[in-house]
Scaffold this motif. Structure first.
Motif, PDB file in Angstrom:
ATOM      1  N   VAL A 208       0.814  -1.222   0.000  1.00 32.67           N
ATOM      2  CA  VAL A 208       0.000   0.000   0.000  1.00 32.67           C
ATOM      3  C   VAL A 208       0.842   1.263   0.000  1.00 32.67           C
ATOM      4  CG1 VAL A 208      -1.969  -1.133   1.107  1.00 32.67           C
ATOM      5  CG2 VAL A 208      -0.233   0.005   2.540  1.00 32.67           C
ATOM      6  N   GLY A 209       2.155   1.136   0.167  1.00 34.54           N
ATOM      7  CA  GLY A 209       2.980   2.335   0.192  1.00 34.54           C
ATOM      8  C   GLY A 209       4.438   2.008   0.422  1.00 34.54           C
ATOM      9  N   PHE A 210       5.209   3.074   0.657  1.00 30.05           N
ATOM     10  CA  PHE A 210       6.649   2.943   0.905  1.00 30.05           C
ATOM     11  C   PHE A 210       7.022   3.834   2.090  1.00 30.05           C
ATOM     12  CE2 PHE A 210       5.946   2.388  -3.643  1.00 30.05           C
ATOM     13  CZ  PHE A 210       6.557   1.161  -3.877  1.00 30.05           C
ATOM     14  N   ARG A 211       8.026   3.394   2.826  1.00 32.06           N
ATOM     15  CA  ARG A 211       8.546   4.170   3.952  1.00 32.06           C
ATOM     16  C   ARG A 211      10.039   4.374   3.751  1.00 32.06           C
ATOM     17  NH1 ARG A 211       8.271   2.921  10.454  1.00 32.06           N
ATOM     18  NH2 ARG A 211      10.407   3.548  10.898  1.00 32.06           N
ATOM     19  N   ALA A 212      10.504   5.613   3.934  1.00 30.89           N
ATOM     20  CA  ALA A 212      11.920   5.920   3.735  1.00 30.89           C
ATOM     21  C   ALA A 212      12.784   5.210   4.769  1.00 30.89           C
ATOM     22  CB  ALA A 212      12.140   7.423   3.821  1.00 30.89           C
ATOM     23  N   LYS A 213      13.864   4.592   4.289  1.00 30.37           N
ATOM     24  CA  LYS A 213      14.815   3.970   5.203  1.00 30.37           C
ATOM     25  C   LYS A 213      15.645   5.047   5.901  1.00 30.37           C
ATOM     26  CE  LYS A 213      15.263  -0.508   2.912  1.00 30.37           C
ATOM     27  NZ  LYS A 213      16.175  -1.502   2.301  1.00 30.37           N
ATOM     28  N   PRO A 214      16.043   4.814   7.149  1.00 29.55           N
ATOM     29  CA  PRO A 214      16.717   5.881   7.913  1.00 29.55           C
ATOM     30  C   PRO A 214      18.176   6.095   7.557  1.00 29.55           C
ATOM     31  CG  PRO A 214      16.431   3.915   9.261  1.00 29.55           C
ATOM     32  CD  PRO A 214      15.714   3.652   7.972  1.00 29.55           C
ATOM     33  N   HIS A 215      18.873   5.105   7.002  1.00 34.19           N
ATOM     34  CA  HIS A 215      20.313   5.237   6.762  1.00 34.19           C
ATOM     35  C   HIS A 215      20.598   4.792   5.333  1.00 34.19           C
ATOM     36  CE1 HIS A 215      20.540   5.815  11.057  1.00 34.19           C
ATOM     37  NE2 HIS A 215      19.965   4.648  11.244  1.00 34.19           N
ATOM     38  N   THR A 216      20.772   5.761   4.452  1.00 27.56           N
ATOM     39  CA  THR A 216      20.938   5.454   3.027  1.00 27.56           C
ATOM     40  C   THR A 216      22.090   6.263   2.449  1.00 27.56           C
ATOM     41  OG1 THR A 216      19.465   7.217   2.254  1.00 27.56           O
ATOM     42  CG2 THR A 216      18.429   5.098   2.826  1.00 27.56           C
ATOM     43  N   GLY A 217      22.380   6.010   1.183  1.00 35.81           N
ATOM     44  CA  GLY A 217      23.383   6.788   0.485  1.00 35.81           C
ATOM     45  C   GLY A 217      22.834   8.103  -0.030  1.00 35.81           C
ATOM     46  N   VAL A 218      23.682   8.812  -0.785  1.00 40.87           N
ATOM     47  CA  VAL A 218      23.320  10.113  -1.351  1.00 40.87           C
ATOM     48  C   VAL A 218      22.556   9.913  -2.655  1.00 40.87           C
ATOM     49  CG1 VAL A 218      24.279  12.238  -2.362  1.00 40.87           C
ATOM     50  CG2 VAL A 218      25.285  11.260  -0.285  1.00 40.87           C
ATOM     51  N   ILE A 219      21.572  10.784  -2.918  1.00 35.77           N
ATOM     52  CA  ILE A 219      20.841  10.769  -4.181  1.00 35.77           C
ATOM     53  C   ILE A 219      21.292  11.946  -5.027  1.00 35.77           C
ATOM     54  CG2 ILE A 219      18.570  10.998  -5.265  1.00 35.77           C
ATOM     55  CD1 ILE A 219      17.385   9.643  -2.800  1.00 35.77           C
ATOM     56  N   ASP A 220      21.849  11.651  -6.196  1.00 34.91           N
ATOM     57  CA  ASP A 220      22.198  12.681  -7.172  1.00 34.91           C
ATOM     58  C   ASP A 220      20.924  13.044  -7.927  1.00 34.91           C
ATOM     59  OD1 ASP A 220      23.017  14.147  -9.419  1.00 34.91           O
ATOM     60  OD2 ASP A 220      24.879  13.009  -9.653  1.00 34.91           O
ATOM     61  N   LEU A 221      20.472  14.274  -7.792  1.00 32.75           N
ATOM     62  CA  LEU A 221      19.174  14.657  -8.352  1.00 32.75           C
ATOM     63  C   LEU A 221      19.164  14.701  -9.876  1.00 32.75           C
ATOM     64  CD1 LEU A 221      18.000  17.423  -5.851  1.00 32.75           C
ATOM     65  CD2 LEU A 221      17.594  14.971  -5.812  1.00 32.75           C
ATOM     66  N   ASP A 222      20.336  14.612 -10.507  1.00 29.22           N
ATOM     67  CA  ASP A 222      20.385  14.558 -11.969  1.00 29.22           C
ATOM     68  C   ASP A 222      20.195  13.149 -12.512  1.00 29.22           C
ATOM     69  OD1 ASP A 222      20.586  17.157 -12.824  1.00 29.22           O
ATOM     70  OD2 ASP A 222      22.782  17.219 -12.743  1.00 29.22           O
ATOM     71  N   LYS A 223      20.253  12.145 -11.659  1.00 27.12           N
ATOM     72  CA  LYS A 223      20.181  10.752 -12.116  1.00 27.12           C
ATOM     73  C   LYS A 223      18.736  10.263 -12.074  1.00 27.12           C
ATOM     74  CE  LYS A 223      24.966   9.572 -11.094  1.00 27.12           C
ATOM     75  NZ  LYS A 223      25.904   8.671 -10.380  1.00 27.12           N
ATOM     76  N   ILE A 224      18.178  10.045 -13.249  1.00 26.25           N
ATOM     77  CA  ILE A 224      16.777   9.663 -13.388  1.00 26.25           C
ATOM     78  C   ILE A 224      16.687   8.151 -13.627  1.00 26.25           C
ATOM     79  CG2 ILE A 224      14.635  10.113 -14.634  1.00 26.25           C
ATOM     80  CD1 ILE A 224      15.899  12.532 -13.122  1.00 26.25           C
ATOM     81  N   GLY A 225      15.783   7.496 -12.902  1.00 24.15           N
ATOM     82  CA  GLY A 225      15.619   6.061 -13.045  1.00 24.15           C
ATOM     83  C   GLY A 225      16.880   5.294 -12.703  1.00 24.15           C
ATOM     84  N   HIS A 226      17.672   5.809 -11.798  1.00 23.45           N
ATOM     85  CA  HIS A 226      19.011   5.262 -11.538  1.00 23.45           C
ATOM     86  C   HIS A 226      19.061   4.369 -10.298  1.00 23.45           C
ATOM     87  CE1 HIS A 226      23.422   5.208 -11.341  1.00 23.45           C
ATOM     88  NE2 HIS A 226      23.305   5.505 -10.050  1.00 23.45           N
ATOM     89  N   TYR A 227      18.367   4.740  -9.249  1.00 18.32           N
ATOM     90  CA  TYR A 227      18.553   4.093  -7.955  1.00 18.32           C
ATOM     91  C   TYR A 227      17.540   2.966  -7.735  1.00 18.32           C
ATOM     92  CZ  TYR A 227      21.426   8.188  -7.048  1.00 18.32           C
ATOM     93  OH  TYR A 227      22.384   9.165  -7.132  1.00 18.32           O
ATOM     94  N   PRO A 228      18.009   1.796  -7.257  1.00 19.46           N
ATOM     95  CA  PRO A 228      17.052   0.733  -6.909  1.00 19.46           C
ATOM     96  C   PRO A 228      16.224   1.163  -5.700  1.00 19.46           C
ATOM     97  CG  PRO A 228      19.293   0.109  -6.286  1.00 19.46           C
ATOM     98  CD  PRO A 228      19.406   1.386  -7.047  1.00 19.46           C
ATOM     99  N   ALA A 229      14.934   1.037  -5.831  1.00 21.55           N
ATOM    100  CA  ALA A 229      14.045   1.519  -4.770  1.00 21.55           C
ATOM    101  C   ALA A 229      14.341   0.837  -3.437  1.00 21.55           C
ATOM    102  CB  ALA A 229      12.591   1.284  -5.172  1.00 21.55           C
ATOM    103  N   GLN A 230      14.714  -0.443  -3.482  1.00 23.12           N
ATOM    104  CA  GLN A 230      14.901  -1.187  -2.231  1.00 23.12           C
ATOM    105  C   GLN A 230      16.055  -0.644  -1.395  1.00 23.12           C
ATOM    106  OE1 GLN A 230      14.853  -2.373  -5.323  1.00 23.12           O
ATOM    107  NE2 GLN A 230      13.839  -4.380  -5.470  1.00 23.12           N
TER     108      GLN A 230
END
Length: 367
Positions: A208-230
């Motif tokens: 029914v939804g997604f919850r942000a994980k508390p400890h993750t890497g950096v997201i480069d905002l120029d990278k589209i469709g790049h990061y695995p959601a898991q």
């Protein structure tokens, strides 16, 4: 063009040509959306001790001098760290005619990353609200809440919408519009806007939804469709039509209703009354003309809900009203509608993460 209403794309180009909107470098054609203008980050970010407003008679530059901890050169890209507050001068500035007001908001992808972004101005006493006749620079206050992000000059985290006069539809006008062109699937709940509820009824699975994980890497905002959601999100599942929101956690959910914004109207998502629970819904509030409009390829478009729980755990149940859409008349129909030839990312959406995450992992439960 009517005397009142939200200014469409062709009027925004007129503001650029007249000098009411200026920028260095010049405004790009693709910054102009059907009913808003994308704003671009400048070359430096100021890390400040706390969020602030300039206040009457004071400039943002003066307040930065009071609260600055250090400055970050964005020229070659730099990381804005989770939990920190930054003030970034924008490339655009305004010289508004009297009678013309403006309101800013985070872009959809910004909100879905839990990237709190608000616009501040010299002399400003409210976030995201620009007074009529304002002349001066614009600044973005940026506070990454869930993920650290890599940004560069020219990136577009927020957007601005211009209004001539007061054009918000009251309940009677909204009811009439819904009868003429249904604005929502199912029964319309109209009270100071169009109410919408949360969908916690799983389809083929119990997602029914997604919850942000508390400890993750950096997201480069120029990278589209790049990061695995898991790597950044954990699934939220329910078999009984309810979930318990954890204090401080950030969720991506979806509205039960499909929403439509007819071509001659724009809308803004507003939080519901605080009395309904310990949570806030939606950072990114603009809905452009044509969102969900079948002729613009949007039949069945849901509203994605960005939900943050406050101090106490809270039970959220399927069909619970969590927000409302406030509709406004456009001053004229935009030349292009949302989703029609402008590469809109979220037309026809169901439950969907921001465009930075790989599919199909980040999308499911389509209507």
């Amino acid at each position: 063009m009517q005397t009142t209403g939200v200014l469409p794309s062709q009027a925004l180009r007129g503001l650029v040509e007249s000098g009411a909107i200026t920028a260095r470098p010049a405004v790009l054609p693709d910054q102009i959306q059907p009913a808003s203008l994308d704003l671009r980050l400048g070359t430096v970010a100021y890390r400040v001790r706390a969020s602030f407003l300039a206040g009457h008679g004071r400039t943002v530059e003066d307040r930065i001098a009071e609260f600055e901890m250090h400055r970050v050169d964005l020229s070659n890209g730099a990381v804005l760290e989770k939990g920190c507050v930054y003030v970034i001068p924008l490339m655009e500035r305004l010289a508004l005619p009297q009678g013309l007001t403006a309101v800013a908001n985070a872009k959809s992808s910004t909100g879905r990353l839990d990237l709190l972004t608000r616009t501040i101005t010299d002399g400003g006493v409210e976030f995201d609200r620009i007074a009529p006749g304002y002349v001066g620079p614009l600044y973005a206050e940026v506070c990454p809440r869930s993920f650290s992000v890599l940004v560069r000059p020219g990136m577009r985290l927020n957007q601005i919408r211009f209004r001539n006069g007061q054009s918000v539809l009251d309940d009677a006008a909204l009811t009439a519009l819904h009868k003429a062109a249904p604005l929502v699937s199912g029964t319309a709940v109209i009270s100071e806007g169009l109410g919408f509820s949360v969908d916690l009824q799983a389809g083929r699975d119990d997602l029914v939804g997604f919850r942000a994980k508390p400890h993750t890497g950096v997201i480069d905002l120029d990278k589209i469709g790049h990061y695995p959601a898991q790597a950044f999100w954990e699934d939220v599942r329910s078999r009984d039509g309810r979930i318990i929101l954890d204090p401080g956690a950030f969720y991506i959910l979806v509205s039960r209703e499909a929403v439509t914004i007819p071509p001659d109207y724009a809308a803004e998502m507003a939080p519901y009354l605080a009395m309904v629970g310990e949570f806030r819904v939606h950072y990114a509030g603009f809905f452009d003309p044509g969102f969900g409009w079948a002729e613009a390829g949007g039949a069945g478009s849901r509203g994605v809900l960005e939900v943050r729980c406050h101090e106490a755990p809270f039970v959220l149940e399927h069909g619970q009203i969590v927000g409302r859409l406030v509709y406004e008349q456009m001053a004229a129909r935009p030349e292009a509608l949302y989703g029609t030839g402008i590469a809109s990312n979220y037309q026809g959406q169901g439950l969907k993460l921001s465009k930075h995450f790989q599919m199909p992992c980040a999308e499911s439960k389509l209507p």
